[in-house]
Design a protein around this motif. Structure first.
Motif, PDB file in Angstrom:
ATOM      1  N   GLU A  44       7.728   4.599   4.504  1.00 38.55           N
ATOM      2  CA  GLU A  44       7.379   5.467   5.627  1.00 38.55           C
ATOM      3  C   GLU A  44       5.990   6.081   5.452  1.00 38.55           C
ATOM      4  O   GLU A  44       5.220   6.175   6.410  1.00 38.55           O
ATOM      5  N   GLU A  45       5.672   6.503   4.233  1.00 36.86           N
ATOM      6  CA  GLU A  45       4.353   7.084   3.968  1.00 36.86           C
ATOM      7  C   GLU A  45       3.254   6.046   4.173  1.00 36.86           C
ATOM      8  O   GLU A  45       2.175   6.347   4.685  1.00 36.86           O
ATOM      9  N   LEU A  46       3.538   4.821   3.770  1.00 39.49           N
ATOM     10  CA  LEU A  46       2.568   3.738   3.923  1.00 39.49           C
ATOM     11  C   LEU A  46       2.313   3.467   5.400  1.00 39.49           C
ATOM     12  O   LEU A  46       1.153   3.338   5.832  1.00 39.49           O
ATOM     13  N   MET A  49       0.201   6.303   7.006  1.00 39.88           N
ATOM     14  CA  MET A  49      -1.215   6.290   6.695  1.00 39.88           C
ATOM     15  C   MET A  49      -1.947   5.173   7.417  1.00 39.88           C
ATOM     16  O   MET A  49      -2.999   5.385   8.022  1.00 39.88           O
ATOM     17  N   ILE A  50      -1.406   3.970   7.373  1.00 43.17           N
ATOM     18  CA  ILE A  50      -2.093   2.821   7.961  1.00 43.17           C
ATOM     19  C   ILE A  50      -2.203   2.957   9.474  1.00 43.17           C
ATOM     20  O   ILE A  50      -3.168   2.507  10.086  1.00 43.17           O
ATOM     21  N   ALA A  51      -1.216   3.644  10.087  1.00 46.76           N
ATOM     22  CA  ALA A  51      -1.232   3.807  11.540  1.00 46.76           C
ATOM     23  C   ALA A  51      -2.441   4.602  12.003  1.00 46.76           C
ATOM     24  O   ALA A  51      -2.928   4.422  13.123  1.00 46.76           O
ATOM     25  N   THR A  52      -2.962   5.471  11.130  1.00 49.43           N
ATOM     26  CA  THR A  52      -4.101   6.303  11.528  1.00 49.43           C
ATOM     27  C   THR A  52      -5.433   5.559  11.452  1.00 49.43           C
ATOM     28  O   THR A  52      -6.434   6.045  11.969  1.00 49.43           O
ATOM     29  N   ILE A  53      -5.449   4.386  10.811  1.00 47.56           N
ATOM     30  CA  ILE A  53      -6.718   3.655  10.712  1.00 47.56           C
ATOM     31  C   ILE A  53      -6.696   2.302  11.422  1.00 47.56           C
ATOM     32  O   ILE A  53      -7.746   1.717  11.647  1.00 47.56           O
ATOM     33  N   THR A  54      -5.518   1.809  11.782  1.00 45.92           N
ATOM     34  CA  THR A  54      -5.470   0.483  12.403  1.00 45.92           C
ATOM     35  C   THR A  54      -5.772   0.520  13.896  1.00 45.92           C
ATOM     36  O   THR A  54      -6.097  -0.516  14.484  1.00 45.92           O
ATOM     37  N   GLY A  55      -5.652   1.688  14.517  1.00 51.26           N
ATOM     38  CA  GLY A  55      -5.924   1.771  15.947  1.00 51.26           C
ATOM     39  C   GLY A  55      -4.969   0.903  16.742  1.00 51.26           C
ATOM     40  O   GLY A  55      -3.757   1.043  16.647  1.00 51.26           O
ATOM     41  N   GLU A  56      -5.513  -0.055  17.493  1.00 51.21           N
ATOM     42  CA  GLU A  56      -4.693  -0.920  18.336  1.00 51.21           C
ATOM     43  C   GLU A  56      -4.365  -2.250  17.659  1.00 51.21           C
ATOM     44  O   GLU A  56      -3.909  -3.188  18.317  1.00 51.21           O
ATOM     45  N   ASN A  57      -4.578  -2.333  16.358  1.00 53.14           N
ATOM     46  CA  ASN A  57      -4.340  -3.587  15.650  1.00 53.14           C
ATOM     47  C   ASN A  57      -2.954  -3.650  15.034  1.00 53.14           C
ATOM     48  O   ASN A  57      -2.345  -2.625  14.707  1.00 53.14           O
ATOM     49  N   GLU A  58      -2.470  -4.879  14.854  1.00 54.62           N
ATOM     50  CA  GLU A  58      -1.157  -5.093  14.255  1.00 54.62           C
ATOM     51  C   GLU A  58      -1.266  -5.070  12.730  1.00 54.62           C
ATOM     52  O   GLU A  58      -2.329  -5.287  12.164  1.00 54.62           O
TER      53      GLU A  58
END
Length: 202
Positions: A44-46, A49-58
């Motif tokens: 969940e932590e991973l 974090m990644i959701a805040t930098i990936t923007g609209e990417n998968e």
């Protein structure tokens, strides 16, 4: 053993399947209730974090396991948004990071900073965020950026007695859920491809 690779989209599609896969891996490995909770927290932590930098990417998510030893992988092709670029350029120009809070915040901003295009090497922000410039910190080989929590922890603990920033970094590690549960966190950046691997042995 490796799970299938699960695609997680910006709208959250795939997240349920990814967490279900984590749960299945934990059950198959015979983890007890407390261990299962810790394992889920790492996933969940991973994702957070990644959701805040990936923007609209998968993102691509998978787990490799051997007995009770696990490597949780999350990989994404990251294209920084204009807003993120402006924020990171501003931070990089000063070499200070007033936005990030805690270990995971620093890690997120370090990744974003590494993705900024530049001709003269890593920015002052990247250097300041994660101890870059030391053999035990962040390593850069050509276009490949690599960072290890174990190296970072060792470096900061070694300096904490005489360096206020290092002492603060050690305190952040002690208060971080991920840093307390995980045995290792590795970041590898090649071009716009970012892969984060969290390792844990129960």
């Amino acid at each position: 053993m490796q799970t299938s690779v699960i695609t997680v989209k910006p709208d959250g599609t795939g997240m349920k399947e990814a967490l279900a896969a984590s749960e299945k891996v934990a059950v198959d490995a015979g983890l007890d209730a407390k261990e299962k909770l810790r394992f889920r927290l790492l996933s969940e932590e991973l994702f957070g974090m990644i959701a805040t930098i990936t923007g609209e990417n998968e993102s691509s998510y998978w787990i490799e396991s051997e007995g009770k030893k696990f490597d949780i992988h999350l990989k994404a092709d990251v294209e920084l948004t204009l807003t993120m670029k402006e924020e990171l350029v501003s931070l990089s120009s000063s070499g200070k990071n007033t936005a990030a809070r805690g270990f995971m915040g620093k890690l997120r901003d370090m990744i974003g900073s590494a993705l900024l295009p530049r001709d003269d090497g890593p920015s002052p922000l990247t250097i300041g965020l994660m101890g870059m410039g030391s053999p035990s910190g962040y390593q850069v080989t050509g276009d490949v950026y690599e960072w290890s929590m174990m190296r970072y922890r060792a470096e900061m603990e070694g300096k904490s007695g005489e360096d206020e920033d290092a002492a603060h970094a050690v305190d952040e590690l002690e208060r971080s859920i991920v840093a307390n549960i995980a045995d290792e966190v590795k970041v590898r950046i090649v071009g716009s491809d970012v892969e984060i691997t969290i390792s844990k042995k129960f």
